[in-house]
Scaffold this motif. Structure first.
Motif, PDB file in Angstrom:
ATOM      1  N   VAL A   1       0.834  -1.201   0.000  1.00  0.00           N
ATOM      2  CA  VAL A   1       0.000   0.000   0.000  1.00  0.00           C
ATOM      3  C   VAL A   1       0.868   1.250   0.000  1.00  0.00           C
ATOM      4  CG1 VAL A   1      -1.875  -1.168   1.252  1.00  0.00           C
ATOM      5  CG2 VAL A   1      -0.166   0.122   2.528  1.00  0.00           C
TER       6      VAL A   1
ATOM      7  N   ASP B   1       0.680   5.197   1.616  1.00  0.00           N
ATOM      8  CA  ASP B   1      -0.070   5.924   2.633  1.00  0.00           C
ATOM      9  C   ASP B   1      -0.192   7.403   2.278  1.00  0.00           C
ATOM     10  OD1 ASP B   1       2.319   7.185   3.451  1.00  0.00           O
ATOM     11  OD2 ASP B   1       2.344   6.266   5.428  1.00  0.00           O
ATOM     12  N   ALA B   2      -0.910   8.140   3.109  1.00  0.00           N
ATOM     13  CA  ALA B   2      -1.168   9.561   2.866  1.00  0.00           C
ATOM     14  C   ALA B   2       0.097  10.401   2.904  1.00  0.00           C
ATOM     15  CB  ALA B   2      -2.178  10.081   3.878  1.00  0.00           C
TER      16      ALA B   2
ATOM     17  N   TRP C   1      -3.095   7.157   7.341  1.00  0.00           N
ATOM     18  CA  TRP C   1      -4.314   6.896   6.556  1.00  0.00           C
ATOM     19  C   TRP C   1      -4.750   8.110   5.788  1.00  0.00           C
ATOM     20  CZ3 TRP C   1      -8.190   3.486   9.699  1.00  0.00           C
ATOM     21  CH2 TRP C   1      -7.574   2.266   9.980  1.00  0.00           C
ATOM     22  N   PRO C   2      -5.457   7.984   4.712  1.00  0.00           N
ATOM     23  CA  PRO C   2      -5.965   6.762   4.095  1.00  0.00           C
ATOM     24  C   PRO C   2      -4.874   6.008   3.342  1.00  0.00           C
ATOM     25  CG  PRO C   2      -6.607   8.635   2.759  1.00  0.00           C
ATOM     26  CD  PRO C   2      -5.911   9.180   3.983  1.00  0.00           C
TER      27      PRO C   2
ATOM     28  N   ILE D   1      -3.787   3.446   0.025  1.00  0.00           N
ATOM     29  CA  ILE D   1      -4.099   3.081  -1.350  1.00  0.00           C
ATOM     30  C   ILE D   1      -3.475   1.717  -1.610  1.00  0.00           C
ATOM     31  CG2 ILE D   1      -3.764   3.670  -3.775  1.00  0.00           C
ATOM     32  CD1 ILE D   1      -3.428   6.614  -2.813  1.00  0.00           C
TER      33      ILE D   1
ATOM     34  N   ALA E   1      -9.102  -2.393  -4.239  1.00  0.00           N
ATOM     35  CA  ALA E   1      -8.579  -1.051  -3.962  1.00  0.00           C
ATOM     36  C   ALA E   1      -9.648  -0.191  -3.298  1.00  0.00           C
ATOM     37  CB  ALA E   1      -8.090  -0.404  -5.250  1.00  0.00           C
ATOM     38  N   GLU E   2     -10.881  -0.291  -3.774  1.00  0.00           N
ATOM     39  CA  GLU E   2     -11.975   0.490  -3.188  1.00  0.00           C
ATOM     40  C   GLU E   2     -12.253   0.057  -1.745  1.00  0.00           C
ATOM     41  OE1 GLU E   2     -14.866   3.268  -2.589  1.00  0.00           O
ATOM     42  OE2 GLU E   2     -13.468   3.150  -4.262  1.00  0.00           O
TER      43      GLU E   2
ATOM     44  N   ALA F   1      -9.511   1.569   0.417  1.00  0.00           N
ATOM     45  CA  ALA F   1      -9.689   3.023   0.512  1.00  0.00           C
ATOM     46  C   ALA F   1     -10.859   3.366   1.427  1.00  0.00           C
ATOM     47  CB  ALA F   1      -9.905   3.610  -0.877  1.00  0.00           C
ATOM     48  N   THR F   2     -11.962   2.656   1.297  1.00  0.00           N
ATOM     49  CA  THR F   2     -13.144   2.918   2.123  1.00  0.00           C
ATOM     50  C   THR F   2     -12.872   2.608   3.588  1.00  0.00           C
ATOM     51  OG1 THR F   2     -14.621   2.481   0.273  1.00  0.00           O
ATOM     52  CG2 THR F   2     -15.569   2.299   2.483  1.00  0.00           C
TER      53      THR F   2
ATOM     54  N   THR G   1     -10.140   2.672   5.207  1.00  0.00           N
ATOM     55  CA  THR G   1      -9.120   3.528   5.826  1.00  0.00           C
ATOM     56  C   THR G   1      -9.364   5.008   5.552  1.00  0.00           C
ATOM     57  OG1 THR G   1      -7.590   3.359   3.942  1.00  0.00           O
ATOM     58  CG2 THR G   1      -7.374   1.695   5.701  1.00  0.00           C
ATOM     59  N   ALA G   2     -10.553   5.348   5.091  1.00  0.00           N
ATOM     60  CA  ALA G   2     -10.868   6.740   4.763  1.00  0.00           C
ATOM     61  C   ALA G   2     -10.864   7.637   5.996  1.00  0.00           C
ATOM     62  CB  ALA G   2     -12.213   6.829   4.052  1.00  0.00           C
TER      63      ALA G   2
END
Length: 89
Positions: A13, A15-16, A43-44, A46, A60-61, A64-65, A67-68
């Protein structure tokens, strides 16, 4: 409750903060930049790859959801509160 239910061991992943990570389990995050893990990924997240291959749009969605909002630290604290346990070093 399974921490990081949307992630699988070995997922890669971003990260932000722009760091890339390998997920080895809820308490086992490895940054690809060889810097200390510190507080873990920001977070979030990817999802970049799963099982060594590019991930699906659905996977992926889901990552993302999930860890939003929140944080790695918050997830660890919630798990510890629910289970009355803590990870071992």
């Amino acid at each position: 409750m399974r921490p990081y239910a949307s992630l699988q061991v070995g997922d890669e992943v971003a990260d932000a903060a722009g760091r890339a990570w390998r997920f080895g389990g809820p308490w086992d995050w490895t940054a690809f930049d060889d810097e200390p893990a510190g507080a873990g990924p920001a977070w979030p997240l990817i999802l970049l790859a799963r099982a060594g291959a590019p991930c699906s749009a659905e996977d992926a969605e889901a990552v993302a959801t999930s860890t939003a909002s929140g944080s790695h630290y918050g997830t660890v604290r919630a798990w510890m509160a629910l289970t009355e346990a803590s990870p071992t070093p």
